[in-house]
Design a protein around this motif. Structure first.
Motif, mmCIF file in Angstrom:
data_model
loop_
_atom_site.group_PDB
_atom_site.id
_atom_site.type_symbol
_atom_site.label_atom_id
_atom_site.label_comp_id
_atom_site.label_asym_id
_atom_site.label_seq_id
_atom_site.Cartn_x
_atom_site.Cartn_y
_atom_site.Cartn_z
ATOM 1 N N GLY A 146 1.252 -0.608 0.185
ATOM 2 C CA GLY A 146 0.228 -0.410 -0.433
ATOM 3 C C GLY A 146 0.829 1.555 0.223
ATOM 4 N N ILE A 147 -0.035 2.263 0.262
ATOM 5 C CA ILE A 147 1.093 3.610 0.869
ATOM 6 C C ILE A 147 1.366 4.239 1.586
ATOM 7 C CG2 ILE A 147 0.243 6.541 -0.009
ATOM 8 C CD1 ILE A 147 -1.412 5.839 -1.472
ATOM 9 N N ALA A 148 2.896 3.840 1.599
ATOM 10 C CA ALA A 148 3.788 4.025 3.252
ATOM 11 C C ALA A 148 4.478 6.160 3.080
ATOM 12 C CB ALA A 148 4.700 3.301 2.940
ATOM 13 N N ARG A 149 5.113 6.627 3.216
ATOM 14 C CA ARG A 149 5.732 7.489 3.529
ATOM 15 C C ARG A 149 7.027 7.019 3.480
ATOM 16 N NH1 ARG A 149 3.375 12.359 2.784
ATOM 17 N NH2 ARG A 149 0.903 13.033 3.898
ATOM 18 N N GLU A 150 8.020 8.131 3.963
ATOM 19 C CA GLU A 150 8.975 7.143 3.550
ATOM 20 C C GLU A 150 9.673 6.877 5.325
ATOM 21 O OE1 GLU A 150 10.747 11.426 2.319
ATOM 22 O OE2 GLU A 150 10.408 10.908 0.220
ATOM 23 N N GLN A 151 8.871 7.505 5.809
ATOM 24 C CA GLN A 151 9.421 7.423 7.282
ATOM 25 C C GLN A 151 9.215 6.197 7.897
ATOM 26 O OE1 GLN A 151 12.021 10.585 8.401
ATOM 27 N NE2 GLN A 151 11.565 8.628 9.878
ATOM 28 N N LYS A 152 8.143 5.238 7.412
ATOM 29 C CA LYS A 152 7.909 4.194 6.800
ATOM 30 C C LYS A 152 8.452 3.145 7.025
ATOM 31 C CE LYS A 152 3.465 1.453 7.986
ATOM 32 N NZ LYS A 152 2.082 1.278 8.419
ATOM 33 N N LEU A 153 8.713 3.561 5.821
ATOM 34 C CA LEU A 153 9.834 2.605 4.942
ATOM 35 C C LEU A 153 11.283 1.912 5.422
ATOM 36 C CD1 LEU A 153 10.042 4.162 1.166
ATOM 37 C CD2 LEU A 153 8.487 2.493 2.179
ATOM 38 N N LEU A 154 11.689 3.433 6.324
ATOM 39 C CA LEU A 154 12.505 3.273 7.132
ATOM 40 C C LEU A 154 12.758 2.866 8.412
ATOM 41 C CD1 LEU A 154 14.163 7.023 5.916
ATOM 42 C CD2 LEU A 154 14.550 5.145 5.121
ATOM 43 N N GLY A 155 10.772 2.908 8.990
ATOM 44 C CA GLY A 155 10.981 2.771 10.253
ATOM 45 C C GLY A 155 11.463 1.289 10.664
ATOM 46 N N LYS A 156 11.144 0.397 9.908
ATOM 47 C CA LYS A 156 11.275 -0.999 10.665
ATOM 48 C C LYS A 156 12.573 -1.422 10.901
ATOM 49 C CE LYS A 156 11.086 -5.856 9.807
ATOM 50 N NZ LYS A 156 9.889 -7.085 8.452
ATOM 51 N N ASN A 157 13.821 -0.837 10.282
ATOM 52 C CA ASN A 157 15.426 -0.846 9.681
ATOM 53 C C ASN A 157 15.747 -0.022 11.060
ATOM 54 O OD1 ASN A 157 15.465 -3.705 9.310
ATOM 55 N ND2 ASN A 157 15.032 -2.624 6.932
ATOM 56 N N LYS A 158 14.930 1.178 11.591
ATOM 57 C CA LYS A 158 15.590 2.248 12.228
ATOM 58 C C LYS A 158 16.723 3.215 11.482
ATOM 59 C CE LYS A 158 14.768 0.261 16.687
ATOM 60 N NZ LYS A 158 14.175 -1.163 16.601
ATOM 61 N N GLY A 159 15.857 3.432 10.400
ATOM 62 C CA GLY A 159 16.262 4.743 9.341
ATOM 63 C C GLY A 159 16.293 5.770 9.769
ATOM 64 N N LYS A 160 17.193 6.480 8.449
ATOM 65 C CA LYS A 160 16.859 7.936 8.631
ATOM 66 C C LYS A 160 17.232 8.407 7.592
ATOM 67 C CE LYS A 160 19.268 8.421 13.715
ATOM 68 N NZ LYS A 160 20.538 9.297 13.898
ATOM 69 N N ILE A 161 16.469 9.295 7.316
ATOM 70 C CA ILE A 161 16.662 10.089 5.599
ATOM 71 C C ILE A 161 18.059 10.905 5.907
ATOM 72 C CG2 ILE A 161 15.959 11.835 4.341
ATOM 73 C CD1 ILE A 161 12.943 10.720 4.664
ATOM 74 N N ILE A 162 18.899 10.759 5.153
ATOM 75 C CA ILE A 162 20.231 11.878 5.150
ATOM 76 C C ILE A 162 19.519 12.266 3.877
ATOM 77 C CG2 ILE A 162 22.552 11.536 4.553
ATOM 78 C CD1 ILE A 162 21.455 10.189 7.265
ATOM 79 N N THR A 163 20.135 13.806 3.996
ATOM 80 C CA THR A 163 20.291 14.973 3.094
ATOM 81 C C THR A 163 21.515 15.665 2.763
ATOM 82 O OG1 THR A 163 17.577 15.185 3.877
ATOM 83 C CG2 THR A 163 18.588 17.009 2.951
ATOM 84 N N ILE A 164 21.843 15.789 1.780
ATOM 85 C CA ILE A 164 22.825 16.883 1.491
ATOM 86 C C ILE A 164 22.932 17.789 0.321
ATOM 87 C CG2 ILE A 164 24.588 15.030 2.072
ATOM 88 C CD1 ILE A 164 24.591 13.945 -0.708
ATOM 89 N N ASN A 165 23.193 18.256 0.192
ATOM 90 C CA ASN A 165 23.047 19.319 -1.168
ATOM 91 C C ASN A 165 24.068 19.175 -2.441
ATOM 92 O OD1 ASN A 165 22.500 21.264 1.829
ATOM 93 N ND2 ASN A 165 21.865 22.464 -0.756
ATOM 94 N N GLY A 166 23.635 20.074 -3.274
ATOM 95 C CA GLY A 166 24.877 19.634 -4.662
ATOM 96 C C GLY A 166 26.438 20.388 -3.948
ATOM 97 N N LYS A 167 27.512 19.998 -5.157
ATOM 98 C CA LYS A 167 28.459 21.055 -5.004
ATOM 99 C C LYS A 167 28.732 21.587 -6.206
ATOM 100 C CE LYS A 167 30.688 16.512 -2.185
ATOM 101 N NZ LYS A 167 31.726 15.907 -2.436
ATOM 102 N N ARG A 168 28.146 21.490 -7.153
ATOM 103 C CA ARG A 168 29.543 22.131 -8.300
ATOM 104 C C ARG A 168 28.079 24.090 -8.204
ATOM 105 N NH1 ARG A 168 27.216 21.132 -13.520
ATOM 106 N NH2 ARG A 168 29.294 21.331 -13.773
ATOM 107 N N ARG A 169 29.515 24.463 -8.265
ATOM 108 C CA ARG A 169 28.727 26.168 -8.161
ATOM 109 C C ARG A 169 28.367 26.150 -9.856
ATOM 110 N NH1 ARG A 169 31.462 28.500 -3.995
ATOM 111 N NH2 ARG A 169 32.532 27.153 -1.962
#
Length: 138
Positions: A115-138
């Motif tokens: 079914g429909i699952a938000r990101e946190q639910k996809l990561l929850g079972k394995n106690k994961g986190k969303i990792i966020t970074i920015n691009g590097k190019r100027r």
């Protein structure tokens, strides 16, 4: 249907300079992945690609990338558990995208409960986190 066709469409759209006239501003990937690769077929099929296969010119400044739906997209490939040999999917995207771009990935194997699952639910079972970074190019 083939990874080469997918990469070609992302980079070139329909040929000529059609992608230059329609740059990508958001990129979402939901599917199988292994550390450092997006596997559009299942593991062992050979149907995989890396963000480094994509052209920087394909993307607008400030592109939003979300690859949380793939397993371990924020994990570097390492040898002996600590020597990095290949960048994570999100770090590969960071290399081709500008500083205004934002890239989100997962640090665990994601779990699809059905079914429909938000990101946190996809990561929850394995106690994961969303990792966020920015691009590097100027």
């Amino acid at each position: 249907s083939e990874v080469d066709e997918i990469v070609d469409y992302i980079n070139n759209k329909t040929g000529g300079n059609s992608r230059n006239k329609d740059k990508i501003s958001s990129f979402y990937y939901v599917g199988h992945s292994t550390v450092s690769n997006l596997d559009v077929g299942y593991q062992g099929s050979g149907q995989k690609f890396d963000p480094r296969d994509l052209k920087s010119s394909t993307f607008k400044s400030g592109t939003w990338v979300n690859v949380v739906g793939g397993c371990n997209t924020a994990v570097d490939r390492k040898i002996l558990g600590f020597i990095p040999i290949k960048k994570s999917v999100i770090r590969q995207f960071a290399d081709i995208l500008d500083e205004k771009s934002i890239i989100h990935g997962s640090n665990v194997r994601v779990y699809y409960p059905g079914g429909i699952a938000r990101e946190q639910k996809l990561l929850g079972k394995n106690k994961g986190k969303i990792i966020t970074i920015n691009g590097k190019r100027r």
